[in-house]
Design a protein around this motif. Structure first.
Motif, PDB file in Angstrom:
ATOM      1  N   ARG A 259       0.822  -0.848   0.139  1.00  0.00           N
ATOM      2  CA  ARG A 259       0.321  -0.061   0.031  1.00  0.00           C
ATOM      3  C   ARG A 259       1.327   1.358  -0.264  1.00  0.00           C
ATOM      4  O   ARG A 259       1.489   1.821   1.258  1.00  0.00           O
ATOM      5  CB  ARG A 259      -1.161  -0.080   1.707  1.00  0.00           C
ATOM      6  CG  ARG A 259      -1.848   1.061   1.135  1.00  0.00           C
ATOM      7  CD  ARG A 259      -3.307   0.926   0.957  1.00  0.00           C
ATOM      8  NE  ARG A 259      -3.876  -0.026   0.674  1.00  0.00           N
ATOM      9  CZ  ARG A 259      -4.616  -0.236   0.144  1.00  0.00           C
ATOM     10  NH1 ARG A 259      -4.963   0.592  -1.776  1.00  0.00           N
ATOM     11  NH2 ARG A 259      -5.728  -1.559  -0.308  1.00  0.00           N
TER      12      ARG A 259
ATOM     13  N   PHE B 183      -7.233  -2.214 -15.374  1.00  0.00           N
ATOM     14  CA  PHE B 183      -7.515  -0.585 -13.983  1.00  0.00           C
ATOM     15  C   PHE B 183      -9.338  -1.606 -13.082  1.00  0.00           C
ATOM     16  O   PHE B 183     -10.082  -1.524 -13.907  1.00  0.00           O
ATOM     17  CB  PHE B 183      -8.101   0.870 -14.408  1.00  0.00           C
ATOM     18  CG  PHE B 183      -8.192   1.323 -13.562  1.00  0.00           C
ATOM     19  CD1 PHE B 183      -6.563   2.090 -12.248  1.00  0.00           C
ATOM     20  CD2 PHE B 183      -8.910   2.114 -13.130  1.00  0.00           C
ATOM     21  CE1 PHE B 183      -6.909   2.497 -11.764  1.00  0.00           C
ATOM     22  CE2 PHE B 183      -9.501   2.903 -11.609  1.00  0.00           C
ATOM     23  CZ  PHE B 183      -7.866   3.152 -10.690  1.00  0.00           C
TER      24      PHE B 183
ATOM     25  N   TRP C 140      -8.035   9.646  -6.254  1.00  0.00           N
ATOM     26  CA  TRP C 140      -8.618   8.783  -4.902  1.00  0.00           C
ATOM     27  C   TRP C 140      -8.212   9.296  -3.681  1.00  0.00           C
ATOM     28  O   TRP C 140      -6.901   9.314  -3.246  1.00  0.00           O
ATOM     29  CB  TRP C 140      -8.087   7.242  -5.311  1.00  0.00           C
ATOM     30  CG  TRP C 140      -9.085   6.620  -4.565  1.00  0.00           C
ATOM     31  CD1 TRP C 140      -9.891   5.742  -3.689  1.00  0.00           C
ATOM     32  CD2 TRP C 140      -7.613   5.130  -3.741  1.00  0.00           C
ATOM     33  NE1 TRP C 140     -10.400   5.512  -2.605  1.00  0.00           N
ATOM     34  CE2 TRP C 140      -8.512   4.682  -2.731  1.00  0.00           C
ATOM     35  CE3 TRP C 140      -6.588   5.434  -3.572  1.00  0.00           C
ATOM     36  CZ2 TRP C 140      -8.573   3.615  -1.638  1.00  0.00           C
ATOM     37  CZ3 TRP C 140      -6.455   4.088  -2.348  1.00  0.00           C
ATOM     38  CH2 TRP C 140      -7.400   3.682  -1.694  1.00  0.00           C
TER      39      TRP C 140
ATOM     40  N   VAL D 233      -6.558   9.493 -12.624  1.00  0.00           N
ATOM     41  CA  VAL D 233      -7.344   8.744 -11.455  1.00  0.00           C
ATOM     42  C   VAL D 233      -7.168   9.607  -9.798  1.00  0.00           C
ATOM     43  O   VAL D 233      -6.103   9.863  -9.787  1.00  0.00           O
ATOM     44  CB  VAL D 233      -7.409   7.299 -11.250  1.00  0.00           C
ATOM     45  CG1 VAL D 233      -8.136   6.924 -10.150  1.00  0.00           C
ATOM     46  CG2 VAL D 233      -7.346   6.514 -12.310  1.00  0.00           C
TER      47      VAL D 233
ATOM     48  N   HIS E  51      -0.342   4.469 -10.276  1.00  0.00           N
ATOM     49  CA  HIS E  51      -1.369   4.442  -9.346  1.00  0.00           C
ATOM     50  C   HIS E  51      -0.494   4.787  -8.707  1.00  0.00           C
ATOM     51  O   HIS E  51      -0.107   4.466  -7.062  1.00  0.00           O
ATOM     52  CB  HIS E  51      -2.010   2.866  -8.950  1.00  0.00           C
ATOM     53  CG  HIS E  51      -3.169   3.401  -8.315  1.00  0.00           C
ATOM     54  ND1 HIS E  51      -3.361   4.295  -7.608  1.00  0.00           N
ATOM     55  CD2 HIS E  51      -4.098   2.249  -7.123  1.00  0.00           C
ATOM     56  CE1 HIS E  51      -4.146   4.211  -6.744  1.00  0.00           C
ATOM     57  NE2 HIS E  51      -5.062   2.569  -6.743  1.00  0.00           N
TER      58      HIS E  51
ATOM     59  N   GLN F 165      -9.022  -7.306  -8.790  1.00  0.00           N
ATOM     60  CA  GLN F 165      -8.438  -5.288  -9.166  1.00  0.00           C
ATOM     61  C   GLN F 165      -7.529  -4.928  -9.373  1.00  0.00           C
ATOM     62  O   GLN F 165      -6.009  -5.770  -8.807  1.00  0.00           O
ATOM     63  CB  GLN F 165      -8.741  -5.292  -7.361  1.00  0.00           C
ATOM     64  CG  GLN F 165      -8.121  -4.080  -7.646  1.00  0.00           C
ATOM     65  CD  GLN F 165      -9.829  -3.229  -6.800  1.00  0.00           C
ATOM     66  OE1 GLN F 165     -10.723  -2.938  -7.399  1.00  0.00           O
ATOM     67  NE2 GLN F 165      -9.191  -1.839  -6.004  1.00  0.00           N
ATOM     68  N   HIS F 166      -7.593  -4.118 -10.653  1.00  0.00           N
ATOM     69  CA  HIS F 166      -6.169  -3.908 -11.207  1.00  0.00           C
ATOM     70  C   HIS F 166      -5.500  -5.080 -12.164  1.00  0.00           C
ATOM     71  O   HIS F 166      -3.982  -4.421 -12.422  1.00  0.00           O
ATOM     72  CB  HIS F 166      -5.455  -2.684  -9.304  1.00  0.00           C
ATOM     73  CG  HIS F 166      -6.000  -1.957  -9.456  1.00  0.00           C
ATOM     74  ND1 HIS F 166      -7.228  -1.292 -10.025  1.00  0.00           N
ATOM     75  CD2 HIS F 166      -6.220  -1.262  -8.121  1.00  0.00           C
ATOM     76  CE1 HIS F 166      -7.691   0.397  -9.249  1.00  0.00           C
ATOM     77  NE2 HIS F 166      -7.104  -0.175  -8.193  1.00  0.00           N
TER      78      HIS F 166
ATOM     79  N   ASP G  27     -13.069   9.338  -5.402  1.00  0.00           N
ATOM     80  CA  ASP G  27     -12.550   8.407  -6.360  1.00  0.00           C
ATOM     81  C   ASP G  27     -13.129   8.643  -7.862  1.00  0.00           C
ATOM     82  O   ASP G  27     -14.247   8.358  -7.767  1.00  0.00           O
ATOM     83  CB  ASP G  27     -13.345   6.665  -5.778  1.00  0.00           C
ATOM     84  CG  ASP G  27     -12.791   5.448  -6.620  1.00  0.00           C
ATOM     85  OD1 ASP G  27     -11.963   4.615  -7.701  1.00  0.00           O
ATOM     86  OD2 ASP G  27     -13.028   4.317  -6.108  1.00  0.00           O
TER      87      ASP G  27
ATOM     88  N   ASN H  28     -16.538   6.975  -9.562  1.00  0.00           N
ATOM     89  CA  ASN H  28     -16.495   5.443  -9.279  1.00  0.00           C
ATOM     90  C   ASN H  28     -17.492   5.022  -8.082  1.00  0.00           C
ATOM     91  O   ASN H  28     -17.722   3.992  -7.448  1.00  0.00           O
ATOM     92  CB  ASN H  28     -15.143   5.476  -8.707  1.00  0.00           C
ATOM     93  CG  ASN H  28     -14.484   4.105  -9.798  1.00  0.00           C
ATOM     94  OD1 ASN H  28     -14.975   3.984 -10.827  1.00  0.00           O
ATOM     95  ND2 ASN H  28     -12.763   4.151  -9.899  1.00  0.00           N
TER      96      ASN H  28
ATOM     97  N   ARG I 191       1.027  -5.797 -10.812  1.00  0.00           N
ATOM     98  CA  ARG I 191       1.100  -5.538  -9.678  1.00  0.00           C
ATOM     99  C   ARG I 191       1.504  -6.968  -7.939  1.00  0.00           C
ATOM    100  O   ARG I 191       2.328  -6.026  -7.296  1.00  0.00           O
ATOM    101  CB  ARG I 191       0.708  -4.260  -8.882  1.00  0.00           C
ATOM    102  CG  ARG I 191      -0.469  -5.124  -8.785  1.00  0.00           C
ATOM    103  CD  ARG I 191      -1.863  -3.660  -7.777  1.00  0.00           C
ATOM    104  NE  ARG I 191      -3.338  -4.530  -7.309  1.00  0.00           N
ATOM    105  CZ  ARG I 191      -4.007  -3.229  -6.671  1.00  0.00           C
ATOM    106  NH1 ARG I 191      -3.760  -2.826  -6.158  1.00  0.00           N
ATOM    107  NH2 ARG I 191      -4.604  -3.903  -6.450  1.00  0.00           N
TER     108      ARG I 191
HETATM  109  C1  BG6 Z   1      -8.027   3.252  -6.813  1.00  0.00           C
HETATM  110  C2  BG6 Z   1      -9.391   2.684  -7.222  1.00  0.00           C
HETATM  111  O1  BG6 Z   1      -7.470   3.601  -7.843  1.00  0.00           O
HETATM  112  O2  BG6 Z   1      -8.078   2.580  -6.043  1.00  0.00           O
HETATM  113  C3  BG6 Z   1     -10.426   2.906  -6.127  1.00  0.00           C
HETATM  114  O3  BG6 Z   1     -10.152   4.057  -7.820  1.00  0.00           O
HETATM  115  C4  BG6 Z   1      -9.461   1.846  -4.859  1.00  0.00           C
HETATM  116  O4  BG6 Z   1     -11.426   2.231  -5.781  1.00  0.00           O
HETATM  117  C5  BG6 Z   1      -8.431   2.088  -4.921  1.00  0.00           C
HETATM  118  O5  BG6 Z   1     -10.266   1.134  -3.644  1.00  0.00           O
HETATM  119  C6  BG6 Z   1      -7.454   0.882  -4.024  1.00  0.00           C
HETATM  120  O6  BG6 Z   1      -7.375  -0.204  -4.688  1.00  0.00           O
HETATM  121  P1  BG6 Z   1      -6.920  -1.345  -3.592  1.00  0.00           P
HETATM  122  O7  BG6 Z   1      -6.610  -2.655  -5.024  1.00  0.00           O
HETATM  123  O8  BG6 Z   1      -5.246  -0.572  -4.234  1.00  0.00           O
HETATM  124  O9  BG6 Z   1      -6.889  -1.447  -2.634  1.00  0.00           O
END
Ligand code: BG6
Length: 293
Positions: A56, A66, A235, A233, A156, A74-75, A201, A180, A79
């Motif tokens: 993170r 994405f 966020w 993006v 990201h 997700q994503h 978001d 979003n 990664r």
């Molecule tokens: C952002 C998205 O880019 O990434 C969000 O728009 C998402 O919706 C965030 O919650 C974090 O994603 P992740 O998978 O790294 O927890």
């Protein structure tokens, strides 16, 4: 060098003492420091530096998808993969080489990746640090299969900020965005500059190639230059979502903001043999310098 789990990391340094750290886990930039040793990217104090999830903070690469609109995790998977170092990378372009140190990381699909996304590609990520401290990421994705494929992509980027309520983004005003938080409904930005007082978001569409993120308190402005990445993006999870994330401190939403150079609304189609390039350059200037303009 190695990180906590023995995964290789590459450290680039320039003569003035700025540095960039890249992990082979995810091809993720995990640190970018200026010549005073100040960290410019956010990393959560609760970040987990262990595969198979992305850490993170820093700059995770979202590819070939994405978000969660699609069949993949997700994503996307890039990664969460272990990348390799290209020991014999192609030379840096002479016009672009001034004082730069760089590393090339490579990702090719594993058998598991091919099961969920049956397309053969080669992904070359060049991370470079310039003499003036600018960080550049260049992604080159080549279709080495026999049929076309589509993908979306984002850098990201978790910027470190002093206090989210003192931050504003310039360059996105009047643009359309997909929200979003409202089933990706399309809106038009009305405000002068983007400021923050609750969860955000969004995917801003067809943005200019230069975006500025002004941190008033630190008198620091991030200048984001991008090519091949029309969308941005933005966020910030704010309080409630922050509390729901295991690898994120409850109050840390105040110290971070994700501003990603991305291509999402109109995914790229690559024909066999074709290559796509997406370039992101991050720099920092004192805010007073920007305000004068
Ligand atoms: C952002 C998205 O880019 O990434 C969000 O728009 C998402 O919706 C965030 O919650 C974090 O994603 P992740 O998978 O790294 O927890």
């Amino acid at each position: 060098t190695k990180d906590w789990n023995g995964i290789d990391q590459v450290v680039l340094r320039n003569p003035r003492g700025a540095s960039v750290r890249v992990s082979l886990h995810g091809g993720q930039v995990t640190s970018w420091r200026n010549d005073r040793g100040e960290e410019l990217l956010f990393t959560s104090s609760k970040a987990i530096f262990k595969p198979p999830k992305a850490m993170r903070g820093g700059i995770p690469i979202c590819f070939p998808q994405f978000g969660n609109c699609g069949s993949l995790q997700q994503h996307g998977f890039a990664r969460n993969k272990i990348w390799s170092i290209d020991e014999n990378p192609p030379p840096i372009h002479p016009n672009d080489s001034l004082g730069k140190s760089f590393v090339d990381l490579l990702l090719k699909p594993s058998d598991d990746d091919l099961k969920c996304w049956p397309h053969c590609f080669e992904f070359r990520l060049r991370v470079s640090l310039a003499a003036d401290g600018k960080l550049t990421l260049i992604s080159r994705i080549r279709n080495i299969s026999g049929k076309p494929f589509h993908f979306s992509f984002a850098y990201h980027t978790y910027l470190s900020v002093s206090d989210i309520s003192e931050v504003r983004i310039e360059g996105l005003e009047t643009l359309d965005y997909l929200d979003n938080l409202c089933q990706r409904k399309r809106f038009t930005e009305q405000g002068d500059a983007i400021t923050f007082e609750s969860e955000v978001d969004r995917v801003y569409l067809s943005s200019p190639n230069v975006i500025a993120v002004l941190d008033h308190e630190r008198k620091r402005t991030y200048v984001i230059r991008k090519e091949g990445l029309p969308d941005v993006v933005v966020w910030n999870p704010w309080e409630k979502k922050a509390k729901a994330m295991l690898d994120f401190g409850d109050d840390e939403y105040k110290q971070m903001l994700c501003v990603d150079g991305a291509i999402i609304e109109k995914p790229i189609t690559l024909k066999p043999g074709e290559e796509w390039t997406g370039r992101l350059e991050l720099g920092v200037v004192p805010s007073s310098f920007c305000d004068e303009g």
